[in-house]
Design a protein around this motif. Structure first.
Motif, PDB file in Angstrom:
ATOM      1  N   HIS A 371       0.864  -1.176   0.000  1.00 20.72           N
ATOM      2  CA  HIS A 371       0.000   0.000   0.000  1.00 20.72           C
ATOM      3  C   HIS A 371       0.904   1.230   0.000  1.00 20.72           C
ATOM      4  O   HIS A 371       1.855   1.293   0.775  1.00 20.72           O
ATOM      5  CB  HIS A 371      -0.871   0.076   1.257  1.00 20.72           C
ATOM      6  N   GLY A 372       0.597   2.209  -0.810  1.00 19.66           N
ATOM      7  CA  GLY A 372       1.370   3.441  -0.784  1.00 19.66           C
ATOM      8  C   GLY A 372       1.572   4.032  -2.149  1.00 19.66           C
ATOM      9  O   GLY A 372       0.831   3.735  -3.099  1.00 19.66           O
ATOM     10  N   ALA A 373       2.593   4.885  -2.269  1.00 17.53           N
ATOM     11  CA  ALA A 373       2.845   5.596  -3.519  1.00 17.53           C
ATOM     12  C   ALA A 373       4.338   5.729  -3.749  1.00 17.53           C
ATOM     13  O   ALA A 373       5.122   5.804  -2.796  1.00 17.53           O
ATOM     14  CB  ALA A 373       2.200   6.983  -3.487  1.00 17.53           C
ATOM     15  N   ILE A 374       4.726   5.739  -5.023  1.00 14.74           N
ATOM     16  CA  ILE A 374       6.110   5.975  -5.426  1.00 14.74           C
ATOM     17  C   ILE A 374       6.124   7.202  -6.312  1.00 14.74           C
ATOM     18  O   ILE A 374       5.312   7.334  -7.232  1.00 14.74           O
ATOM     19  CB  ILE A 374       6.715   4.803  -6.210  1.00 14.74           C
ATOM     20  N   VAL A 375       7.033   8.127  -6.027  1.00 14.58           N
ATOM     21  CA  VAL A 375       7.205   9.330  -6.835  1.00 14.58           C
ATOM     22  C   VAL A 375       8.654   9.360  -7.286  1.00 14.58           C
ATOM     23  O   VAL A 375       9.571   9.168  -6.472  1.00 14.58           O
ATOM     24  CB  VAL A 375       6.874  10.595  -6.024  1.00 14.58           C
ATOM     25  N   GLY A 376       8.880   9.568  -8.566  1.00 12.80           N
ATOM     26  CA  GLY A 376      10.252   9.546  -9.043  1.00 12.80           C
ATOM     27  C   GLY A 376      10.422  10.133 -10.421  1.00 12.80           C
ATOM     28  O   GLY A 376       9.487  10.635 -11.044  1.00 12.80           O
ATOM     29  N   VAL A 377      11.663  10.063 -10.899  1.00 10.96           N
ATOM     30  CA  VAL A 377      12.052  10.593 -12.200  1.00 10.96           C
ATOM     31  C   VAL A 377      12.868   9.533 -12.920  1.00 10.96           C
ATOM     32  O   VAL A 377      13.690   8.850 -12.311  1.00 10.96           O
ATOM     33  CB  VAL A 377      12.899  11.880 -12.042  1.00 10.96           C
ATOM     34  N   VAL A 378      12.640   9.388 -14.214  1.00 12.07           N
ATOM     35  CA  VAL A 378      13.397   8.445 -15.029  1.00 12.07           C
ATOM     36  C   VAL A 378      13.622   9.057 -16.395  1.00 12.07           C
ATOM     37  O   VAL A 378      12.779   9.810 -16.897  1.00 12.07           O
ATOM     38  CB  VAL A 378      12.640   7.093 -15.151  1.00 12.07           C
ATOM     39  N   ASP A 379      14.780   8.781 -16.977  1.00 13.52           N
ATOM     40  CA  ASP A 379      15.036   9.198 -18.356  1.00 13.52           C
ATOM     41  C   ASP A 379      14.477   8.119 -19.267  1.00 13.52           C
ATOM     42  O   ASP A 379      15.062   7.054 -19.415  1.00 13.52           O
ATOM     43  CB  ASP A 379      16.533   9.370 -18.593  1.00 13.52           C
ATOM     44  N   ALA A 380      13.331   8.398 -19.875  1.00 15.78           N
ATOM     45  CA  ALA A 380      12.664   7.397 -20.708  1.00 15.78           C
ATOM     46  C   ALA A 380      13.052   7.511 -22.166  1.00 15.78           C
ATOM     47  O   ALA A 380      12.465   6.844 -23.022  1.00 15.78           O
ATOM     48  CB  ALA A 380      11.150   7.514 -20.564  1.00 15.78           C
ATOM     49  N   GLY A 381      14.023   8.367 -22.503  1.00 13.65           N
ATOM     50  CA  GLY A 381      14.565   8.398 -23.854  1.00 13.65           C
ATOM     51  C   GLY A 381      13.744   9.138 -24.878  1.00 13.65           C
ATOM     52  O   GLY A 381      14.017   9.028 -26.080  1.00 13.65           O
ATOM     53  N   SER A 382      12.752   9.917 -24.467  1.00 18.15           N
ATOM     54  CA  SER A 382      11.935  10.663 -25.424  1.00 18.15           C
ATOM     55  C   SER A 382      11.289  11.844 -24.719  1.00 18.15           C
ATOM     56  O   SER A 382      10.893  11.752 -23.552  1.00 18.15           O
ATOM     57  CB  SER A 382      10.857   9.766 -26.030  1.00 18.15           C
ATOM     58  N   ARG A 383      11.182  12.957 -25.432  1.00 16.07           N
ATOM     59  CA  ARG A 383      10.464  14.120 -24.914  1.00 16.07           C
ATOM     60  C   ARG A 383       8.981  14.068 -25.265  1.00 16.07           C
ATOM     61  O   ARG A 383       8.215  14.931 -24.850  1.00 16.07           O
ATOM     62  CB  ARG A 383      11.088  15.412 -25.446  1.00 16.07           C
ATOM     63  N   ASP A 384       8.589  13.090 -26.048  1.00 16.97           N
ATOM     64  CA  ASP A 384       7.184  12.893 -26.354  1.00 16.97           C
ATOM     65  C   ASP A 384       6.542  12.159 -25.185  1.00 16.97           C
ATOM     66  O   ASP A 384       6.975  11.064 -24.805  1.00 16.97           O
ATOM     67  CB  ASP A 384       7.041  12.089 -27.642  1.00 16.97           C
ATOM     68  N   LEU A 385       5.491  12.760 -24.595  1.00 17.22           N
ATOM     69  CA  LEU A 385       4.910  12.212 -23.375  1.00 17.22           C
ATOM     70  C   LEU A 385       4.429  10.781 -23.560  1.00 17.22           C
ATOM     71  O   LEU A 385       4.696   9.906 -22.722  1.00 17.22           O
ATOM     72  CB  LEU A 385       3.759  13.112 -22.902  1.00 17.22           C
ATOM     73  N   GLN A 386       3.718  10.501 -24.640  1.00 23.44           N
ATOM     74  CA  GLN A 386       3.185   9.150 -24.801  1.00 23.44           C
ATOM     75  C   GLN A 386       4.293   8.138 -25.049  1.00 23.44           C
ATOM     76  O   GLN A 386       4.273   7.041 -24.495  1.00 23.44           O
ATOM     77  CB  GLN A 386       2.152   9.097 -25.941  1.00 23.44           C
ATOM     78  N   GLN A 387       5.287   8.506 -25.870  1.00 24.94           N
ATOM     79  CA  GLN A 387       6.387   7.579 -26.111  1.00 24.94           C
ATOM     80  C   GLN A 387       7.153   7.294 -24.824  1.00 24.94           C
ATOM     81  O   GLN A 387       7.493   6.137 -24.526  1.00 24.94           O
ATOM     82  CB  GLN A 387       7.333   8.152 -27.172  1.00 24.94           C
ATOM     83  N   ALA A 388       7.440   8.358 -24.049  1.00 23.62           N
ATOM     84  CA  ALA A 388       8.175   8.167 -22.794  1.00 23.62           C
ATOM     85  C   ALA A 388       7.356   7.328 -21.818  1.00 23.62           C
ATOM     86  O   ALA A 388       7.889   6.451 -21.135  1.00 23.62           O
ATOM     87  CB  ALA A 388       8.516   9.522 -22.184  1.00 23.62           C
ATOM     88  N   THR A 389       6.050   7.597 -21.762  1.00 25.96           N
ATOM     89  CA  THR A 389       5.193   6.824 -20.861  1.00 25.96           C
ATOM     90  C   THR A 389       5.109   5.376 -21.309  1.00 25.96           C
ATOM     91  O   THR A 389       5.137   4.449 -20.477  1.00 25.96           O
ATOM     92  CB  THR A 389       3.791   7.452 -20.795  1.00 25.96           C
ATOM     93  N   ASP A 390       5.017   5.145 -22.610  1.00 25.84           N
ATOM     94  CA  ASP A 390       5.017   3.773 -23.132  1.00 25.84           C
ATOM     95  C   ASP A 390       6.244   3.014 -22.634  1.00 25.84           C
ATOM     96  O   ASP A 390       6.147   1.868 -22.179  1.00 25.84           O
ATOM     97  CB  ASP A 390       5.016   3.781 -24.658  1.00 25.84           C
ATOM     98  N   ARG A 391       7.412   3.639 -22.741  1.00 30.34           N
ATOM     99  CA  ARG A 391       8.647   2.961 -22.355  1.00 30.34           C
ATOM    100  C   ARG A 391       8.674   2.686 -20.855  1.00 30.34           C
ATOM    101  O   ARG A 391       9.098   1.608 -20.417  1.00 30.34           O
ATOM    102  CB  ARG A 391       9.855   3.799 -22.773  1.00 30.34           C
ATOM    103  N   TYR A 392       8.222   3.659 -20.085  1.00 26.80           N
ATOM    104  CA  TYR A 392       8.226   3.448 -18.639  1.00 26.80           C
ATOM    105  C   TYR A 392       7.238   2.357 -18.242  1.00 26.80           C
ATOM    106  O   TYR A 392       7.564   1.457 -17.464  1.00 26.80           O
ATOM    107  CB  TYR A 392       7.901   4.754 -17.920  1.00 26.80           C
ATOM    108  N   VAL A 393       6.023   2.420 -18.772  1.00 26.65           N
ATOM    109  CA  VAL A 393       5.009   1.418 -18.432  1.00 26.65           C
ATOM    110  C   VAL A 393       5.466   0.037 -18.893  1.00 26.65           C
ATOM    111  O   VAL A 393       5.286  -0.964 -18.179  1.00 26.65           O
ATOM    112  CB  VAL A 393       3.646   1.795 -19.043  1.00 26.65           C
ATOM    113  N   ASN A 394       6.067  -0.048 -20.076  1.00 32.70           N
ATOM    114  CA  ASN A 394       6.568  -1.344 -20.550  1.00 32.70           C
ATOM    115  C   ASN A 394       7.620  -1.905 -19.604  1.00 32.70           C
ATOM    116  O   ASN A 394       7.684  -3.115 -19.370  1.00 32.70           O
ATOM    117  CB  ASN A 394       7.136  -1.204 -21.959  1.00 32.70           C
ATOM    118  N   SER A 395       8.479  -1.012 -19.059  1.00 34.15           N
ATOM    119  CA  SER A 395       9.494  -1.501 -18.122  1.00 34.15           C
ATOM    120  C   SER A 395       8.841  -2.013 -16.835  1.00 34.15           C
ATOM    121  O   SER A 395       9.301  -2.989 -16.239  1.00 34.15           O
ATOM    122  CB  SER A 395      10.500  -0.394 -17.809  1.00 34.15           C
TER     123      SER A 395
END
Length: 480
Positions: A371-395
């Motif tokens: 239970h809880g929350a994680i807040v953080g930053v990651v270099d997802a390799g793209s400045r495009d929000l959807q592309q970066a989110t895709d990569r993070y979610v896939n990981s």
């Protein structure tokens, strides 16, 4: 001029494989044949660097250490002769929080310098020498040149990238990545040839001289690496991945003589000593083996190291609903938010986890929280929000195979007053046996990194935590 010609012939015989024409300013190097375009190098380096940044522990980009290393890198880039300049390349410099003496550069410009390299160098010139050597591999495009030499036709860029990534990460993590690449590609991209090592030594010496360093510091660094690594009972990692072309110490010193270098150059050692002092005040850097072990669990959504929690902490399933009162939390200079006053926080350099008592610890030998929350930053390799989110979610999905998207596509969201995306993941955890929900929110920071918030709770209790999660999300303030 006759003396120079004789010197060139003698050095060609010593180095055997380097194409040279000698001028007063030093040895001219002919870049090897390459069937790939510079744009291919950029693409390979960008994609591989994004994966390295996800899997390797890096010092913060705006830290004094990283800024210092970047300043040395830019000094070297500014000294690149016109005939070797690659304006289309995207140079970047990161410091890996790893103990071994090592550094590597990827095609197209990304460079990674181990903290252990900085700590064990005696002068800025020694560190700059390794960086100049790695930069020379990039300028001469040795990665794709090696692919050209080993293949009659072009192979898939993805296979080359996978092989490069498997080589530079090493250990268990590198082996896992390398399995995704073609076996042939992995075999010849694990190490540069002796020919290319000689070229990088020579061009590296020239870059140092043009930047105001003494090239002999590069030669001295080879001795430092062997001495420091041997004294610590391990193989020198950088030298093991860079085959010795033979007599490299003498060859670099001869190049320095040919360049007319006298004196010790400008090494800015007072600042270098301050940076080393900053590093030595930090917790000891992990070894590559420790990093490889952690990488197998990296991107499990808690992104936890069990040492973050008290040794006695055990997930016990007895978790109270969040308090109705909140406290302010400040994440360095990057963000602020409100969190339930009865939740603890456990941070590392890239993320912080907020969780109530009983919701964090170990279960079935794994570091988890329920239970809880994680807040953080990651270099997802793209400045495009959807592309970066895709990569993070896939990981996340790769690190947590039991999770899967719930309810379709992304939903629009607002984080810190900025456009964001949201998606819900869910599944039965193999560590706790519970059906869990993970709500993921993302937005892009001004430096291109991905800022994320992940809210986690068992499905049958999620509604009781939803108000606290929403209060946290609504309170986020980004200060980038």
């Amino acid at each position: 001029m006759k003396q120079h010609r004789f010197f060139a012939v003698r050095q060609f015989a010593a180095a055997l494989l380097i194409s040279t024409v000698v001028f007063a300013q030093g040895t001219r190097i002919t870049p090897p044949k390459n069937n790939y375009s510079p744009a291919d190098d950029v693409k390979l380096g960008r994609e591989a660097a994004a994966q390295v940044r996800q899997q390797m522990p890096l010092l913060p980009q705006n830290s004094a250490v990283t800024n210092y290393v970047e300043s040395v890198g830019r000094r070297l880039i500014n000294a690149v002769p016109r005939e070797y300049a690659r304006p289309e390349f995207n140079y970047s410099f990161d410091v890996v929080d790893a103990r071994e003496i090592n550094a590597f550069a990827l095609p197209g410009g990304p460079m990674f310098v181990n903290r252990g390299m900085i700590e064990q160098a005696h002068t800025e010139g020694e560190m700059a020498g390794v960086m100049a050597h790695e930069l020379s591999h990039v300028l001469l495009r040795h990665g794709t040149a090696q692919a050209t030499k080993q293949q009659s036709g072009k192979i898939q860029l993805g296979a080359i990238g996978g092989a490069i990534l498997g080589a530079v990460i090493g250990g268990n993590a590198g082996a896992a990545i390398g399995q995704a690449a073609q076996v042939g590609a992995a075999a010849y991209l694990l190490k540069y040839s002796r020919e290319y090592e000689t070229q990088a030594d020579v061009l590296g010496a020239q870059l140092m001289a043009r930047a105001g360093y003494d090239p002999r510091d590069l030669a001295n660094m080879f001795q430092t690496i062997e001495r420091e690594s041997g004294g610590r009972g391990g193989n020198p990692e950088w030298l093991s991945s860079h085959p010795n072309p033979g007599n490299r110490y003498e060859r670099i010193n001869q190049e320095a003589q040919l360049l007319g270098v006298r004196g010790r150059g400008d090494s800015n050692n007072a600042e270098f000593s301050r940076i080393q002092g900053d590093l030595r005040r930090m917790s000891p850097a992990p070894t590559s083996e420790e990093i490889a072990r952690r990488s197998q669990q990296q991107q499990r959504y808690p992104q936890e190291d069990s040492r973050r929690y008290p040794d006695s902490a055990q997930v016990n399933g007895q978790v109270n609903y969040p308090s109705g009162s909140f406290r302010n939390y400040t994440g360095g200079n990057l963000f602020q938010l409100s969190v339930p006053s009865d939740w603890r926080d456990f941070g590392n350099q890239n993320s912080v986890t907020f969780a109530p008592e009983g919701a964090y610890g170990t279960a079935r030998g794994q570091a988890v929280f329920t239970h809880g929350a994680i807040v953080g930053v990651v270099d997802a390799g793209s400045r495009d929000l959807q592309q970066a989110t895709d990569r993070y979610v896939n990981s996340l999905l790769q690190g947590n195979p039991y999770l899967s998207p719930q309810g379709g596509n992304y939903q629009r969201a607002t984080i810190g007053g900025r456009q964001g995306l949201a998606i819900t993941l869910g599944g039965v955890s193999n560590a706790t046996g519970r059906d869990e929900v993970a709500q993921v929110y993302t937005t892009i920071l001004r430096n291109g990194a991905l800022f994320y918030v992940v809210n986690v709770a068992p499905r049958n209790q999620y509604r009781g935590f939803q108000r606290a999660f929403q209060t946290m999300l609504n309170s986020v303030q980004l200060n980038d």
